[in-house]
Every structure is written in C-alpha cells, then in structure tokens.
Motif scaffolding. Sequence first.
Motif, PDB file in Angstrom:
ATOM      1  N   UNK A  93       1.613  23.790  16.577  1.00 14.39           N
ATOM      2  CA  UNK A  93       0.659  22.685  16.682  1.00 14.39           C
ATOM      3  C   UNK A  93       1.364  21.364  16.423  1.00 14.39           C
ATOM      4  N   UNK A  94       0.668  20.281  16.707  1.00 13.26           N
ATOM      5  CA  UNK A  94       1.314  18.963  16.642  1.00 13.26           C
ATOM      6  C   UNK A  94       1.587  18.551  15.196  1.00 13.26           C
ATOM      7  N   UNK A  95       2.576  17.670  15.010  1.00 15.31           N
ATOM      8  CA  UNK A  95       2.928  17.227  13.653  1.00 15.31           C
ATOM      9  C   UNK A  95       1.930  16.201  13.107  1.00 15.31           C
ATOM     10  N   UNK A  96       1.258  16.586  12.053  1.00 15.53           N
ATOM     11  CA  UNK A  96       0.298  15.674  11.409  1.00 15.53           C
ATOM     12  C   UNK A  96       1.017  14.966  10.272  1.00 15.53           C
ATOM     13  N   UNK A  97       0.960  13.641  10.277  1.00 15.80           N
ATOM     14  CA  UNK A  97       1.584  12.865   9.206  1.00 15.80           C
ATOM     15  C   UNK A  97       0.501  12.158   8.389  1.00 15.80           C
ATOM     16  N   UNK A  98       0.842  11.734   7.188  1.00 19.59           N
ATOM     17  CA  UNK A  98      -0.165  11.136   6.307  1.00 19.59           C
ATOM     18  C   UNK A  98      -0.757   9.839   6.866  1.00 19.59           C
ATOM     19  N   UNK A  99      -1.969   9.558   6.427  1.00 18.04           N
ATOM     20  CA  UNK A  99      -2.610   8.277   6.746  1.00 18.04           C
ATOM     21  C   UNK A  99      -3.243   8.256   8.128  1.00 18.04           C
ATOM     22  N   UNK A 100      -3.958   7.139   8.386  1.00 16.04           N
ATOM     23  CA  UNK A 100      -4.672   6.989   9.657  1.00 16.04           C
ATOM     24  C   UNK A 100      -3.720   7.092  10.853  1.00 16.04           C
ATOM     25  N   UNK A 101      -2.539   6.512  10.688  1.00 17.86           N
ATOM     26  CA  UNK A 101      -1.606   6.483  11.811  1.00 17.86           C
ATOM     27  C   UNK A 101      -0.961   7.828  12.083  1.00 17.86           C
ATOM     28  N   UNK A 128     -10.743  13.132   1.740  1.00 15.48           N
ATOM     29  CA  UNK A 128      -9.780  12.125   2.150  1.00 15.48           C
ATOM     30  C   UNK A 128      -8.411  12.574   1.650  1.00 15.48           C
ATOM     31  N   UNK A 129      -7.405  12.037   2.304  1.00 15.44           N
ATOM     32  CA  UNK A 129      -6.048  12.296   1.829  1.00 15.44           C
ATOM     33  C   UNK A 129      -5.750  11.410   0.624  1.00 15.44           C
ATOM     34  N   UNK A 130      -4.718  11.813  -0.079  1.00 10.78           N
ATOM     35  CA  UNK A 130      -4.226  10.990  -1.178  1.00 10.78           C
ATOM     36  C   UNK A 130      -3.765   9.644  -0.617  1.00 10.78           C
ATOM     37  N   UNK A 131      -4.077   8.556  -1.286  1.00 11.69           N
ATOM     38  CA  UNK A 131      -3.664   7.201  -0.900  1.00 11.69           C
ATOM     39  C   UNK A 131      -4.130   6.789   0.499  1.00 11.69           C
ATOM     40  N   UNK A 132      -5.230   7.331   0.981  1.00 13.31           N
ATOM     41  CA  UNK A 132      -5.634   6.968   2.338  1.00 13.31           C
ATOM     42  C   UNK A 132      -7.102   7.317   2.528  1.00 13.31           C
ATOM     43  N   UNK A 133      -7.752   6.612   3.440  1.00 12.51           N
ATOM     44  CA  UNK A 133      -9.127   7.008   3.719  1.00 12.51           C
ATOM     45  C   UNK A 133      -9.172   7.964   4.915  1.00 12.51           C
ATOM     46  N   UNK A 134      -7.984   8.324   5.416  1.00 16.47           N
ATOM     47  CA  UNK A 134      -7.938   9.320   6.494  1.00 16.47           C
ATOM     48  C   UNK A 134      -8.355  10.663   5.904  1.00 16.47           C
ATOM     49  N   UNK A 135      -9.096  11.440   6.673  1.00 10.48           N
ATOM     50  CA  UNK A 135      -9.534  12.729   6.144  1.00 10.48           C
ATOM     51  C   UNK A 135      -8.536  13.815   6.536  1.00 10.48           C
ATOM     52  N   UNK A 136      -8.766  15.009   5.990  1.00 12.72           N
ATOM     53  CA  UNK A 136      -7.872  16.136   6.298  1.00 12.72           C
ATOM     54  C   UNK A 136      -8.598  17.165   7.129  1.00 12.72           C
ATOM     55  N   UNK A 137      -8.017  17.543   8.227  1.00 11.14           N
ATOM     56  CA  UNK A 137      -8.524  18.679   8.988  1.00 11.14           C
ATOM     57  C   UNK A 137      -7.332  19.579   9.286  1.00 11.14           C
ATOM     58  N   UNK A 138      -7.468  20.832   8.897  1.00 12.08           N
ATOM     59  CA  UNK A 138      -6.327  21.740   9.014  1.00 12.08           C
ATOM     60  C   UNK A 138      -6.316  22.497  10.342  1.00 12.08           C
ATOM     61  N   UNK A 168       0.847  -1.202   0.000  1.00 16.13           N
ATOM     62  CA  UNK A 168       0.000   0.000   0.000  1.00 16.13           C
ATOM     63  C   UNK A 168       0.885   1.254   0.000  1.00 16.13           C
ATOM     64  N   UNK A 169       0.537   2.210  -0.867  1.00 16.31           N
ATOM     65  CA  UNK A 169       1.341   3.431  -0.954  1.00 16.31           C
ATOM     66  C   UNK A 169       1.034   4.357   0.211  1.00 16.31           C
ATOM     67  N   UNK A 170       2.050   4.881   0.800  1.00 17.50           N
ATOM     68  CA  UNK A 170       1.848   5.894   1.830  1.00 17.50           C
ATOM     69  C   UNK A 170       2.356   7.203   1.258  1.00 17.50           C
ATOM     70  N   UNK A 171       1.514   8.223   1.312  1.00 16.00           N
ATOM     71  CA  UNK A 171       1.930   9.505   0.756  1.00 16.00           C
ATOM     72  C   UNK A 171       3.067  10.072   1.592  1.00 16.00           C
ATOM     73  N   UNK A 172       3.888  10.879   0.953  1.00 16.36           N
ATOM     74  CA  UNK A 172       4.991  11.472   1.714  1.00 16.36           C
ATOM     75  C   UNK A 172       4.677  12.903   2.115  1.00 16.36           C
TER      76      UNK A 172
END
Length: 347
Positions: A222-230, A103-113, A1-5
């Motif tokens: 603010x805290x570091x947000x990284x790609x994907x659910x994790x 959703x984010x690219x390559x993930x079903x995690x959503x984006x909240x800024x 599975x691709x994880x966006x960078x």
Amino acid sequence: KTIASEISPNLTTCHDSYGRPDLLVNCCPPLSDEASAVPVDYQFPDSSKSGLRVRRPVHLLDHDYVAKYTKALTIMKSLPHSDPRSFSRQAQLHCTFCTGAYDQKHSSASIDIHGNWLFFPFHRMYLHFHERILGSLIGDDTFALPFWNWDNPESMLFPDICLEGPFVDSQREFTHFKHVVNLNYDGEMEIVAEGQEQVDANLAFMYNQVISAAKKPELFMGCPLYPGEDGFCNGPGTVEKAPHNTVHYWVGLASNPGRENMGAFYSAAWDPCFYPHHANLDRIWDVWRDLHGMHLPINDTVWLNSYFYFYDENLQLVKIKVSDVLNTTKLGYTNEKTDLTWLNRRP
Ligand code: C2O
C-alpha cells in the motif's frame, strides 16, 4: 510547529467519525479510559516454555479446538463494555482506526489504517492482542486464532465454524454461503461461476495479487502514509483491495446500506469471522515476503517507528511499533503450512 516523525494516535482526541458517508458513529472507548492509562513499551512474549501458538486453517480444526475457541469467545462476549478485553471493545477498537476517530500526534490529521502501508502491521498487532486475550480467558497460552484459508481449494466455502454458537452473526449475506467464495467479488455481479470454475478463477486471481501484480513492496504493502495533513495517501496494496475488501463485501448482508456487518469497516469486527479472515491476510503477508524474499519490506523509519496502543490480556495498555511485528516467531505464533496451489496457477 512540530511534525511527528512517525504515525501514532493521540489518545486524548477520540471523536465522532463517519462509518459511512451518511452515518456518524462514535466508536471511542469510554471517556478518558485510554487517555489516562499509562502505556508500557511492548515486550516480546517468552514462548520458550509454552511453545509457539500455531494458527491452523478453519477447515482442519478439530472438535476440541472448536470447543476451546467457542468457550473463549463466549467469555469475551460476556465481559462488560468497560473491560477493554470485551468483544464489544475489540470491535470498537477496529472501528476507531478505520474511520479516523483519532487525530495523529502533533496534527489534526486523523489516522486510518486502511488504504496504506499501515494495513498489514496494524492488523497483525490487533490480532496478536486479540488472540492473547482469548487465550488468557481460558487459561491457555498456546491458544491460536484459526485462519480462513480462502486461497485453498479446500477452504473456499464460508467456514462451518462461523455458522455455530458465538460465531454466528445475523448480518451476513447467507445466500452466498452455498457457493464458492468469489475472491474478486465486485458487489454487483451475482454468482458468475460455480464450483470448480470459481475455484480456478480464485487460484489464478491469487497468483496475480500475490505474484504478478505485487513484485514491488509498494504494490503489495500500500502507499506510504506520512505524518500530518500533507502526508496523506490512499492506495491499498493488491491483496488489501482483493481478496481483503472483496471477501468483506461478499460476507456482509447485501440489503444493508454498507453491507454491514462485514461489508463496512466500522462494523466489520462485530462479525466474529472478521478475525479468521484477517488471520489469513496476516499469513499471506508472510507468504508474499517469503516468495519475493522481502524480509524487510519497507526500510523507512516513519513506517518502522509508527506505533499504536492496545490493551493486553492483563489490562495493561501497551505501545507497539511496526518494527516490533515483522517476525511472527518473536510474537509467539506461527501459521501451519497449507497448500499453495495457486503458486502454479499462473493465468
Ligand atoms: Cu481493518 Cu478487514 O479490515
């Protein structure tokens, strides 16, 4: 599975989202509009001829400026929703990114800024395009948004400009407006201090939020947000928590369930004074950077490469990265210097 960078929205995924825990909203742009547009990479504007746009504090605006901004906003409000430059689309755009509508690219995690390190750069991008659109609607490429300088004793009342013409919003807590704003308002307490006492409390509070409690980038940004659910995190920086959130809450109508409009993110950008409020936050980001000498506040490729899409004044969809917005001069604007009284108000 691709994880966006990096973090970026997948524009084909816009869906219903929660504006409040008990309210499902749909802030998506008209079907397939953005999903089918071909974005271009952001290019810095050429301000060599026109000069920089100079953002001024609301309490120093002159009659001609107010007339210009009034005209630009009136035109923006008259554009149809199908036009991405319209006020309603601008407001909805903020809603999509604060409710996790994409959703984010390559993930079903959503984006909240909100609540993470994308807060300052995202809102800078958003205001930048908003400002350029307003200027182009009146054929003035020097037009600059004003900032509600609520950290300055001269500007701690709700701005006059917000009470006139197209700047009016009926969903506000008008009972607050005869009082000095409480930058640390918690929504519960009624007016606790008046006049000079509240001004002094605000100045000491600013010192805390920008200086004493924000000595490290992660505390302010603010805290570091990284790609994907994790990669999820929720931890707003000092100033995002307050005065940002608190001023939103202080302005919104207390009898509305989410203190709409300003008190809830999904509805906040419907209030025309959202923009001067955010212009001040944008300014304070740079004040903090200068005071602490943090010109590259975060040296992390995920943050630097994260990107968003905005329509510009020519209806062109533009892809813009966090690394593009770290220098306002390159973006073609600057903030007029105003009083930083709070700097010598260490509590
Ligand atoms: Cu995106 Cu003041 O909110």
